[in-house]
Enzyme design. Structure first.
Site, PDB file in Angstrom:
ATOM      1  N   ASP A  13     -11.468 -16.746 -17.698  1.00  0.00           N
ATOM      2  CA  ASP A  13     -11.783 -15.767 -16.662  1.00  0.00           C
ATOM      3  C   ASP A  13     -12.720 -16.423 -15.649  1.00  0.00           C
ATOM      4  O   ASP A  13     -13.728 -17.015 -16.037  1.00  0.00           O
ATOM      5  CB  ASP A  13     -12.504 -14.580 -17.330  1.00  0.00           C
ATOM      6  CG  ASP A  13     -12.188 -13.266 -16.670  1.00  0.00           C
ATOM      7  OD1 ASP A  13     -12.220 -13.220 -15.428  1.00  0.00           O
ATOM      8  OD2 ASP A  13     -11.922 -12.286 -17.388  1.00  0.00           O
ATOM      9  N   ASP A  54     -11.175 -12.796 -11.370  1.00  0.00           N
ATOM     10  CA  ASP A  54     -11.771 -11.459 -11.301  1.00  0.00           C
ATOM     11  C   ASP A  54     -11.837 -10.964  -9.854  1.00  0.00           C
ATOM     12  O   ASP A  54     -12.264 -11.708  -8.956  1.00  0.00           O
ATOM     13  CB  ASP A  54     -13.191 -11.549 -11.885  1.00  0.00           C
ATOM     14  CG  ASP A  54     -13.832 -10.195 -12.080  1.00  0.00           C
ATOM     15  OD1 ASP A  54     -13.293  -9.392 -12.849  1.00  0.00           O
ATOM     16  OD2 ASP A  54     -14.892  -9.944 -11.454  1.00  0.00           O
ATOM     17  N   GLU A 106      -6.786 -10.586 -10.388  1.00  0.00           N
ATOM     18  CA  GLU A 106      -7.042  -9.155 -10.557  1.00  0.00           C
ATOM     19  C   GLU A 106      -7.214  -8.557  -9.169  1.00  0.00           C
ATOM     20  O   GLU A 106      -8.130  -8.926  -8.426  1.00  0.00           O
ATOM     21  CB  GLU A 106      -8.310  -8.927 -11.381  1.00  0.00           C
ATOM     22  CG  GLU A 106      -8.478  -7.454 -11.737  1.00  0.00           C
ATOM     23  CD  GLU A 106      -9.904  -7.025 -12.034  1.00  0.00           C
ATOM     24  OE1 GLU A 106     -10.083  -6.028 -12.729  1.00  0.00           O
ATOM     25  OE2 GLU A 106     -10.856  -7.688 -11.559  1.00  0.00           O
ATOM     26  N   HIS A 130     -10.223  -4.468 -20.965  1.00  0.00           N
ATOM     27  CA  HIS A 130     -11.601  -4.115 -21.324  1.00  0.00           C
ATOM     28  C   HIS A 130     -12.227  -3.097 -20.374  1.00  0.00           C
ATOM     29  O   HIS A 130     -13.384  -2.720 -20.569  1.00  0.00           O
ATOM     30  CB  HIS A 130     -12.434  -5.395 -21.356  1.00  0.00           C
ATOM     31  CG  HIS A 130     -12.486  -6.038 -19.999  1.00  0.00           C
ATOM     32  ND1 HIS A 130     -11.380  -6.602 -19.387  1.00  0.00           N
ATOM     33  CD2 HIS A 130     -13.500  -6.154 -19.107  1.00  0.00           C
ATOM     34  CE1 HIS A 130     -11.715  -7.041 -18.201  1.00  0.00           C
ATOM     35  NE2 HIS A 130     -12.990  -6.796 -17.992  1.00  0.00           N
ATOM     36  N   ASP A 131     -11.507  -2.714 -19.334  1.00  0.00           N
ATOM     37  CA  ASP A 131     -12.016  -1.709 -18.383  1.00  0.00           C
ATOM     38  C   ASP A 131     -11.299  -0.373 -18.520  1.00  0.00           C
ATOM     39  O   ASP A 131     -11.632   0.581 -17.822  1.00  0.00           O
ATOM     40  CB  ASP A 131     -11.809  -2.178 -16.929  1.00  0.00           C
ATOM     41  CG  ASP A 131     -12.574  -3.434 -16.574  1.00  0.00           C
ATOM     42  OD1 ASP A 131     -13.651  -3.659 -17.156  1.00  0.00           O
ATOM     43  OD2 ASP A 131     -12.093  -4.191 -15.709  1.00  0.00           O
TER      44      ASP A 131
HETATM   45  O1  TEU Z   1     -13.141  -5.224 -12.725  1.00  0.00           O
HETATM   46  C1  TEU Z   1     -12.855  -4.813 -11.441  1.00  0.00           C
HETATM   47  C2  TEU Z   1     -12.840  -3.375 -11.184  1.00  0.00           C
HETATM   48  O2  TEU Z   1     -13.062  -2.960 -10.069  1.00  0.00           O
HETATM   49  C3  TEU Z   1     -12.542  -2.386 -12.217  1.00  0.00           C
HETATM   50  O3  TEU Z   1     -11.732  -2.633 -13.220  1.00  0.00           O
HETATM   51  C4  TEU Z   1     -13.759  -1.656 -12.566  1.00  0.00           C
HETATM   52  O4  TEU Z   1     -14.309  -2.033 -13.783  1.00  0.00           O
HETATM   53  C5  TEU Z   1     -13.424  -0.196 -12.637  1.00  0.00           C
HETATM   54  O5  TEU Z   1     -12.395   0.089 -11.789  1.00  0.00           O
HETATM   55  C6  TEU Z   1     -14.581   0.606 -12.206  1.00  0.00           C
HETATM   56  O6  TEU Z   1     -14.196   1.953 -12.193  1.00  0.00           O
HETATM   57  C7  TEU Z   1     -13.535  -6.533 -12.945  1.00  0.00           C
HETATM   58  C8  TEU Z   1     -13.780  -6.756 -14.413  1.00  0.00           C
HETATM   59  O7  TEU Z   1     -12.593  -6.609 -15.110  1.00  0.00           O
HETATM   60  C9  TEU Z   1     -14.863  -5.820 -14.854  1.00  0.00           C
HETATM   61  O8  TEU Z   1     -15.088  -5.871 -16.234  1.00  0.00           O
HETATM   62  C10 TEU Z   1     -16.117  -6.187 -14.095  1.00  0.00           C
HETATM   63  O9  TEU Z   1     -17.127  -5.273 -14.380  1.00  0.00           O
HETATM   64  C11 TEU Z   1     -15.878  -6.210 -12.593  1.00  0.00           C
HETATM   65  O10 TEU Z   1     -14.692  -6.882 -12.219  1.00  0.00           O
HETATM   66  C12 TEU Z   1     -17.007  -6.925 -11.899  1.00  0.00           C
HETATM   67  O11 TEU Z   1     -16.973  -8.288 -12.190  1.00  0.00           O
END
Ligand code: TEU
Length: 558
Positions: free
Chosen positions: A100, A201, A252, A325-326
């Site tokens: 990542d 990311d 992403e 994970h989100d």
């Molecule tokens: O996530 C990006 C992101 O905007 C979302 O998935 C977010 O966590 C969610 O929509 C909020 O409601 C990435 C990563 O996957 C995440 O874990 C990180 O926190 C984020 O970027 C910041 O690096």
């Protein structure tokens, strides 16, 4: 055609969130040695690669998405020697490693930011985005994705820095060529080690419109999402790094569009291999708002899949996924995690795995893990969840009870609970108390039981992963939704010159009649997969009943 030589077009990638995967000791947080101990399990599942979420040095405000040193491993996870061992052991088993890369922002503890903070003359000042106050306050009204204004004051210099995420995650200034040089160096360092690919990311947020104006229509995202120079930046990295090392890359993409994704993942390989988009995971947001409790819109879900499957076909390439994970656990979200947990977990799996793209399986999804059903704010650790709780309850006056119900449905911690390995204490995740509570259902739902049971969700995933390699139309076929208006059934067709594949899914808990058009010639057809006993032995007919959450995959050789 070039496509046939790219391994990732028939591959399945397994996502590991190291903090919650496996602890080799008793500290209660997962580590790299823990991952190594589970490689044989992943080999049994049959995945081609692992996407490892960040394991770099980090103060862990956002569990590693706040990197303080791109060239070192967080001691909580192990040492560089452990990482090297993981790479070697994975490669020995034919499993690739995707790292990542978080370069929209760094941790405010990164040496660059520490030098920049409070010093306008620091050589690193211009690595970040600084603006003077406007009317004595924040430069714009942009909102952080984790709540509150996206600008934070640097008292010593009187200027604000931008943070699209937590205030401890400062956005890098990609306009500065020196920043881009650093990013390319970081990625090259890991590629030189033998890492096979990168997940980037929020990579579509790196280029901001440079006038930094107030957003009178929204939260500011239209000024930095798929921004003016993003394609140029990606081409630069691809040209100098990704293509040189033959890395697989997945970007992403936050709140993106099909048109941009066609370009990000274009088949000429000038930017990235493939993209994640999240539109299909917003069908349970009420009016686009995440912090609501809402049922999912089934017709909209099908429409979104149709739009992306048809739109990327032949032009780009998408990642296929429900979980990460989100995101909350899909079986709790769109399935039924009680009476039909096994059936609905399998049905949901089949309904994305039979599409075009590269499937991603998030740890625990392959055994049908569920949301934990936390009932107290004390159980949550995620910075987004605790921030939003604070804002909604203390500033917006939402009742604690309502907000807890929303978090139980939407919080990112739903997917971050420790991986359930067996029925021993702490689900076999750690010898010590885990950093986040284990879901109470681990005695029933765990990897040991799933591997031992031929009818488990695990073996269904294993079969899906195999089918992708056996059946060409899954990779190459055109996509069409055969019943876009049907209220219960999601039925789509994949079609290539030599094969037709029909994936039929009942998304609800009631029996429903399914009619396939007479124009489909079933003579050469067979059911190659189902989640109910006896179906694959039947000869297909045009009319049949689908059981609750039933899925059937029909293959017709022409
Ligand atoms: O996530 C990006 C992101 O905007 C979302 O998935 C977010 O966590 C969610 O929509 C909020 O409601 C990435 C990563 O996957 C995440 O874990 C990180 O926190 C984020 O970027 C910041 O690096």
């Amino acid at each position: 055609m070039k496509e046939q030589f790219e391994w990732w077009r028939t591959a399945t990638i397994y996502q590991i969130y190291p903090k919650s995967f496996c602890d080799s000791g008793s500290q209660g947080t997962g580590d790299i040695q823990g991952i190594i101990s589970k490689l044989d399990y992943l080999k049994t599942l049959g995945v081609d690669a692992i996407w490892l979420t960040p394991v770099y040095s980090s103060p862990m405000i956002d569990n590693g998405y706040d990197i303080s040193d791109y060239y070192n491993i967080n001691p909580d996870f192990g040492a560089m020697a452990d990482f090297d061992k993981l790479l070697e052991q994975a490669h020995q088993r034919g499993i690739r490693i995707v790292m990542d890369i978080v370069v929209n922002h760094t941790s405010t503890e990164h040496a660059w930011f520490q030098s920049a903070l409070g010093d306008k003359n620091s050589p690193y000042r211009d690595y970040y985005i600084w603006k003077d106050p406007v009317d004595g306050g924040a430069p714009t009204n942009w909102q952080s994705k984790f709540g509150g204004n996206a600008w934070e004051l640097d008292e010593a210099t009187g200027q604000y820095y931008l943070h699209l995420f937590a205030k401890e995650q400062a956005d890098l200034n990609w306009e500065n060529p020196q920043v881009r040089r650093e990013v390319k160096d970081v990625i090259s360092f890991w590629a030189e080690k033998g890492v096979d690919g990168f997940r980037l990311d929020v990579i579509n947020l790196i280029s901001k419109q440079q006038d930094f104006s107030n957003d009178c229509l929204g939260d500011g995202r239209r000024f930095y999402t798929d921004g003016p120079r993003v394609h140029e930046y990606l081409q630069e990295i691809s040209d100098e790094v990704f293509q040189k090392y033959g890395s697989v890359t997945v970007g992403e993409m936050s709140s993106t569009t099909l048109e941009h994704c066609q370009q990000y993942s274009s088949v000429d390989g000038k930017e990235l291999s493939m993209v994640f988009n999240f539109h299909h995971l917003k069908v349970d947001y009420s009016n686009g708002e995440k912090w609501t409790k809402a049922p999912f819109d089934f017709l909209q879900l099908k429409e979104i899949f149709n739009h992306w499957q048809q739109g990327l076909n032949g032009k780009g390439w998408g990642a296929l996924f429900w979980c990460n994970h989100d995101q909350p656990r899909i079986v709790s979200r769109l399935g039924n995690d009680q009476q039909y947990r096994v059936e609905s977990a399998k049905m949901l799996a089949a309904s994305v795995h039979m599409m075009q793209g590269t499937p991603y399986v998030y740890q625990g999804e392959e055994i049908g893990m569920t949301n934990p059903g936390y009932t107290s704010i004390e159980q949550y650790r995620d910075v987004e969840s605790t921030n939003m709780y604070d804002i909604m309850v203390n500033e917006l006056g939402v009742s604690k009870q309502d907000m807890l119900a929303i978090l139980a449905q939407k919080s990112r911690d739903n997917s971050r609970t420790p991986m359930q390995w067996n029925s021993s204490q702490y689900a076999g995740f750690s010898a010590g108390k885990p950093w986040l509570d284990v879901a109470g259902n681990y005695p029933e739902i765990n990897a040991e039981k799933a591997v031992a049971d031929d009818n488990s969700v695990f073996h269904f995933y294993r079969r899906l992963i195999e089918l992708r390699k056996e059946i060409e139309v899954i990779t190459t076929g055109d996509y069409s939704d055969m019943m876009p208006e049907h209220k219960n059934i999601f039925c789509y067709k994949r079609e290539s010159q030599s094969q037709v594949l029909i994936c039929i899914n009942n998304y609800y808990g009631e029996v429903v009649e399914c009619f396939l058009p007479k124009s489909i010639d079933l003579d050469q057809g067979e059911f190659v997969l189902s989640n109910y006993a006896g179906v694959t032995e039947q000869s297909p007919s045009h009319c049949f009943a689908l059981q609750p959450y039933e899925t059937r995959v029909l293959l017709i050789n022409r």
